[in-house]
Design a protein around this motif. Sequence first.
Motif, PDB file in Angstrom:
ATOM      1  N   GLU A   1       0.802  -1.314  -0.101  1.00 29.62           N
ATOM      2  CA  GLU A   1      -0.132  -0.012   0.066  1.00 29.62           C
ATOM      3  C   GLU A   1       0.891   1.072  -0.068  1.00 29.62           C
ATOM      4  OE1 GLU A   1      -2.840  -0.102   3.315  1.00 29.62           O
ATOM      5  OE2 GLU A   1      -3.566  -1.998   2.461  1.00 29.62           O
ATOM      6  N   TYR A   2       0.419   1.982  -0.850  1.00 27.25           N
ATOM      7  CA  TYR A   2       1.518   3.312  -1.128  1.00 27.25           C
ATOM      8  C   TYR A   2       0.383   4.575  -0.580  1.00 27.25           C
ATOM      9  CZ  TYR A   2      -0.061   2.695  -5.808  1.00 27.25           C
ATOM     10  OH  TYR A   2      -0.841   2.613  -6.835  1.00 27.25           O
ATOM     11  N   PRO A   3       0.782   5.695  -0.375  1.00 28.52           N
ATOM     12  CA  PRO A   3       0.142   6.855  -0.130  1.00 28.52           C
ATOM     13  C   PRO A   3      -0.488   7.381  -1.199  1.00 28.52           C
ATOM     14  CG  PRO A   3       2.170   7.240   0.449  1.00 28.52           C
ATOM     15  CD  PRO A   3       2.155   5.957   0.166  1.00 28.52           C
ATOM     16  N   GLU A   4      -1.626   7.938  -1.464  1.00 27.36           N
ATOM     17  CA  GLU A   4      -2.135   8.496  -2.825  1.00 27.36           C
ATOM     18  C   GLU A   4      -1.689  10.109  -2.427  1.00 27.36           C
ATOM     19  OE1 GLU A   4      -4.740   7.473  -5.290  1.00 27.36           O
ATOM     20  OE2 GLU A   4      -3.533   5.458  -4.580  1.00 27.36           O
ATOM     21  N   ALA A   5      -0.403  10.493  -2.687  1.00 23.96           N
ATOM     22  CA  ALA A   5       0.080  11.702  -2.230  1.00 23.96           C
ATOM     23  C   ALA A   5       1.137  12.194  -3.514  1.00 23.96           C
ATOM     24  CB  ALA A   5       0.969  11.399  -0.978  1.00 23.96           C
ATOM     25  N   PRO A   6       1.394  13.320  -3.426  1.00 27.73           N
ATOM     26  CA  PRO A   6       2.416  13.945  -4.297  1.00 27.73           C
ATOM     27  C   PRO A   6       3.802  13.194  -4.017  1.00 27.73           C
ATOM     28  CG  PRO A   6       0.834  15.716  -3.479  1.00 27.73           C
ATOM     29  CD  PRO A   6       0.791  14.391  -2.830  1.00 27.73           C
ATOM     30  N   LEU A   7       4.733  13.403  -5.022  1.00 24.46           N
ATOM     31  CA  LEU A   7       5.894  12.909  -4.540  1.00 24.46           C
ATOM     32  C   LEU A   7       6.630  13.935  -3.530  1.00 24.46           C
ATOM     33  CD1 LEU A   7       8.318  11.040  -5.363  1.00 24.46           C
ATOM     34  CD2 LEU A   7       9.073  12.528  -6.768  1.00 24.46           C
ATOM     35  N   TRP A   8       6.491  15.157  -3.552  1.00 24.19           N
ATOM     36  CA  TRP A   8       7.262  16.256  -2.550  1.00 24.19           C
ATOM     37  C   TRP A   8       6.698  15.683  -1.129  1.00 24.19           C
ATOM     38  CZ3 TRP A   8       3.346  18.270   0.305  1.00 24.19           C
ATOM     39  CH2 TRP A   8       2.244  18.570  -0.068  1.00 24.19           C
ATOM     40  N   GLN A   9       5.692  14.888  -0.985  1.00 25.58           N
ATOM     41  CA  GLN A   9       5.367  14.612   0.387  1.00 25.58           C
ATOM     42  C   GLN A   9       6.430  13.643   0.971  1.00 25.58           C
ATOM     43  OE1 GLN A   9       1.414  12.433   2.009  1.00 25.58           O
ATOM     44  NE2 GLN A   9       0.968  14.814   1.559  1.00 25.58           N
ATOM     45  N   LEU A  10       6.958  12.834   0.331  1.00 23.57           N
ATOM     46  CA  LEU A  10       7.871  11.944   0.789  1.00 23.57           C
ATOM     47  C   LEU A  10       9.089  12.650   1.470  1.00 23.57           C
ATOM     48  CD1 LEU A  10       8.505   9.330  -1.848  1.00 23.57           C
ATOM     49  CD2 LEU A  10       6.740   9.490  -0.164  1.00 23.57           C
ATOM     50  N   LEU A  11       9.594  13.909   1.036  1.00 19.29           N
ATOM     51  CA  LEU A  11      10.645  14.656   1.592  1.00 19.29           C
ATOM     52  C   LEU A  11      10.012  15.436   2.546  1.00 19.29           C
ATOM     53  CD1 LEU A  11      13.415  16.302   1.652  1.00 19.29           C
ATOM     54  CD2 LEU A  11      12.725  17.493  -0.118  1.00 19.29           C
ATOM     55  N   GLU A  12       8.768  16.079   2.636  1.00 15.47           N
ATOM     56  CA  GLU A  12       8.142  16.701   3.744  1.00 15.47           C
ATOM     57  C   GLU A  12       8.290  15.876   4.785  1.00 15.47           C
ATOM     58  OE1 GLU A  12       4.222  19.415   4.254  1.00 15.47           O
ATOM     59  OE2 GLU A  12       3.979  17.502   3.492  1.00 15.47           O
ATOM     60  N   SER A  13       7.783  14.449   4.758  1.00 14.65           N
ATOM     61  CA  SER A  13       7.535  13.834   5.858  1.00 14.65           C
ATOM     62  C   SER A  13       9.092  13.481   6.506  1.00 14.65           C
ATOM     63  CB  SER A  13       7.078  12.387   5.374  1.00 14.65           C
ATOM     64  OG  SER A  13       5.777  12.614   4.910  1.00 14.65           O
ATOM     65  N   SER A  14      10.008  13.136   5.794  1.00 17.48           N
ATOM     66  CA  SER A  14      11.346  13.136   6.412  1.00 17.48           C
ATOM     67  C   SER A  14      11.672  14.442   7.134  1.00 17.48           C
ATOM     68  CB  SER A  14      12.276  12.782   5.339  1.00 17.48           C
ATOM     69  OG  SER A  14      12.146  11.322   4.754  1.00 17.48           O
ATOM     70  N   ALA A  15      11.328  15.353   6.522  1.00 14.55           N
ATOM     71  CA  ALA A  15      11.845  16.818   7.320  1.00 14.55           C
ATOM     72  C   ALA A  15      11.162  16.977   8.630  1.00 14.55           C
ATOM     73  CB  ALA A  15      11.425  17.976   6.347  1.00 14.55           C
ATOM     74  N   GLN A  16      10.058  16.408   8.524  1.00 16.04           N
ATOM     75  CA  GLN A  16       9.211  16.274  10.107  1.00 16.04           C
ATOM     76  C   GLN A  16       9.663  15.225  10.917  1.00 16.04           C
ATOM     77  OE1 GLN A  16       5.124  15.996   8.617  1.00 16.04           O
ATOM     78  NE2 GLN A  16       4.864  17.895   7.938  1.00 16.04           N
ATOM     79  N   GLN A  17      10.086  14.407  10.421  1.00 14.85           N
ATOM     80  CA  GLN A  17      10.434  12.991  11.351  1.00 14.85           C
ATOM     81  C   GLN A  17      12.144  13.227  11.600  1.00 14.85           C
ATOM     82  OE1 GLN A  17       9.622   9.315   9.754  1.00 14.85           O
ATOM     83  NE2 GLN A  17      10.385   7.992  11.603  1.00 14.85           N
ATOM     84  N   TYR A  18      12.865  13.700  10.725  1.00 13.68           N
ATOM     85  CA  TYR A  18      14.411  13.748  11.030  1.00 13.68           C
ATOM     86  C   TYR A  18      14.717  15.414  10.719  1.00 13.68           C
ATOM     87  CZ  TYR A  18      13.727   8.700   9.948  1.00 13.68           C
ATOM     88  OH  TYR A  18      13.208   7.576   9.958  1.00 13.68           O
ATOM     89  N   PRO A  19      14.149  16.357  11.440  1.00 14.82           N
ATOM     90  CA  PRO A  19      14.483  17.714  11.022  1.00 14.82           C
ATOM     91  C   PRO A  19      16.179  17.801  11.210  1.00 14.82           C
ATOM     92  CG  PRO A  19      13.337  17.456  13.154  1.00 14.82           C
ATOM     93  CD  PRO A  19      13.317  16.200  12.621  1.00 14.82           C
ATOM     94  N   GLU A  20      16.838  17.151  12.310  1.00 16.02           N
ATOM     95  CA  GLU A  20      18.130  17.815  12.385  1.00 16.02           C
ATOM     96  C   GLU A  20      19.142  16.855  11.872  1.00 16.02           C
ATOM     97  OE1 GLU A  20      19.014  20.458  14.122  1.00 16.02           O
ATOM     98  OE2 GLU A  20      17.049  20.889  14.555  1.00 16.02           O
ATOM     99  N   HIS A  21      18.597  15.634  11.135  1.00 15.81           N
ATOM    100  CA  HIS A  21      19.482  14.799  10.509  1.00 15.81           C
ATOM    101  C   HIS A  21      20.029  15.411   9.006  1.00 15.81           C
ATOM    102  CE1 HIS A  21      18.055  10.806  12.477  1.00 15.81           C
ATOM    103  NE2 HIS A  21      17.978  11.924  13.067  1.00 15.81           N
ATOM    104  N   LEU A  22      21.313  14.807   8.755  1.00 12.98           N
ATOM    105  CA  LEU A  22      21.811  15.661   7.440  1.00 12.98           C
ATOM    106  C   LEU A  22      21.249  14.927   6.471  1.00 12.98           C
ATOM    107  CD1 LEU A  22      25.610  15.696   8.192  1.00 12.98           C
ATOM    108  CD2 LEU A  22      23.981  17.749   8.492  1.00 12.98           C
ATOM    109  N   ALA A  23      20.770  15.747   5.492  1.00 13.10           N
ATOM    110  CA  ALA A  23      20.081  15.399   4.188  1.00 13.10           C
ATOM    111  C   ALA A  23      21.122  15.375   3.205  1.00 13.10           C
ATOM    112  CB  ALA A  23      18.868  16.064   3.847  1.00 13.10           C
ATOM    113  N   LEU A  24      21.805  16.294   2.796  1.00 14.72           N
ATOM    114  CA  LEU A  24      22.626  16.228   1.999  1.00 14.72           C
ATOM    115  C   LEU A  24      24.046  16.673   2.170  1.00 14.72           C
ATOM    116  CD1 LEU A  24      20.444  18.481  -0.634  1.00 14.72           C
ATOM    117  CD2 LEU A  24      20.442  15.764  -0.368  1.00 14.72           C
TER     118      LEU A  24
END
Length: 564
Positions: free
Chosen positions: A18-41
């Motif tokens: 099952e995958y969310p009926e969501a825009p692709l950008w929401q994957l990054l938004e979710s990670s930003a909410q869950q791991y705000p202080e983690h290094l992304a790049l």
Amino acid sequence: MQRPWLNHYDPGVPADIEYPEAPLWQLLESSAQQYPEHLALDLLGYTLKYKDLWKQVLAFAGLLQERGVKPGDRVAIMLPNSPQFVIAFYGILAAGAVCVNVNPLYTPRELRHQLLDSGAETLVILDLLWPRYAELEAELPVQRVFTTGLQDYLPFPKNLLYPVKMRREKRWVTLPPHPKRTDFKRALKASTPLAQPHPAKPDDVALLQYTGGTTGISKGAMLSHRNLVSNVYQTIAWSPESRAMAGKGVMLTAIPLFHVYGMTVAMNYGLALGYKLVLLPRPEVAACIEAIERHHVTHFPGVPTLYVGFNHFPGIERRKVGTVKICNSGAAPLPLEVIETFEKLTGGRLLEGYGLTEAAPVTHSNPVSGQRKRGSVGLPLPGVDAAVVDDTLRELPPGEVGELAVRGPNIMLGYWGQPEETAKVLKIDWLLTGDMARMDEDGYFYIVDRKKDLIIAGGYNIYPREVEEVLYSHPAVQEAAVVGVPDPYRGETVAAFVVLKPGQSVTADELDQFCRQQLAAYKVPHIYKFRSELPKSAVGKILRRELREMAAKEQVGTQAPKAG
């Protein structure tokens, strides 16, 4: 339909997802909410945390809307792997626009085709590439251009040394004042971030991903938010070990992000799991090894040529590369010898898989911990159906060779502006891949070759990949590619292009005898051509078309004795 492959999934891998009926950008938004202080790049020491990356994405989305970009407009990105690429990619989607990935190595002719075909009115381009755009400006629909350089996202003092290096190499470009041009970084700081990204529907087009064009004019595959989101979730579902590393994994992002494989398997996949992406603008082996040691890389997606170079890098057996856990290889066949050597050096798992642009792209992979079969691209991913069919689209039984067809939520909507080409490959909900394949009784698939690369010599069908596997097994051979060239007697004959390992030597006669011990006489190459390197696409795929053209121009080569 029967799905024998389900019996061979690793424990913890579901039959469907099952995958969310969501825009692709929401994957990054979710990670930003869950791991705000983690290094992304991380680009050569310049880092961005997830919360800051998401802020810059919203800032670029706001900038696009301020400049008149509307939902559905096409925005092209012509950048190497860099923070700017990631920011622009997700910012375009957050603004409701359609991303168009452009290869930075494109010539003006290739760039003209893609920008005209897509109708892109906005371009984000590397400053060093400005002259290519300027040469074409009067012919293009582009109304606004954002320029940026690698120095914009490098740490001190690299941000100062990089322009010096470019000037020394006579590659530096001084950007003139221009009414359409805006500096990416400065404009980003001054823009008003979007309060809320555009709520795209799952079937809205998110990306025009152009096919490689190795067999003709590139076509823009329309990939929807559903296509891209579902393929990320399919690849995540395939590896319980990778899921367990959420927020802790380190993704070596060396393969180009403008290519669909790097975009999904490195960028979208890594960001969805909260990994740190170690960005390399150029996929050079020495830089990859250094990055693995410095950042303790856990995931290293690549292509066969990259792994071949890794295996033969001087002193590799003494380097600290044991943190690598999982590597996915795509874009071209992966010889067994390369897999075995790489896994011995790293202790990780190197998984050969299969995919194509029109499938966003991954459809098959070998199991992470389960059985791998020699020469197989593995099993269909959760949610993907696959079948081998004949020219009438009748499904063939296990063991028989036919065209591979796939279906699933990751299959493209069609080709941009080309309904006739779309109708050739999309049959009801099945995608005809153009690849010849077979399936065994267990549901493992084997790519025999490209339908268009099939060699017909004297009435016999010859699949280049089979011959290449034999050549790769010779201890002196580092790379090999096989193509068909015109022959007045046989119609076509087999020509082999070979790159030898450093310090090794072998003659055409010796290779011929080696092949004859393992191949039927009609499959043995009649022509052997030794090269220092083979022509490759930006993602490392060997360009057979160029080899065929080279062989046809030369007409004669080092010829082995003819069979019989």
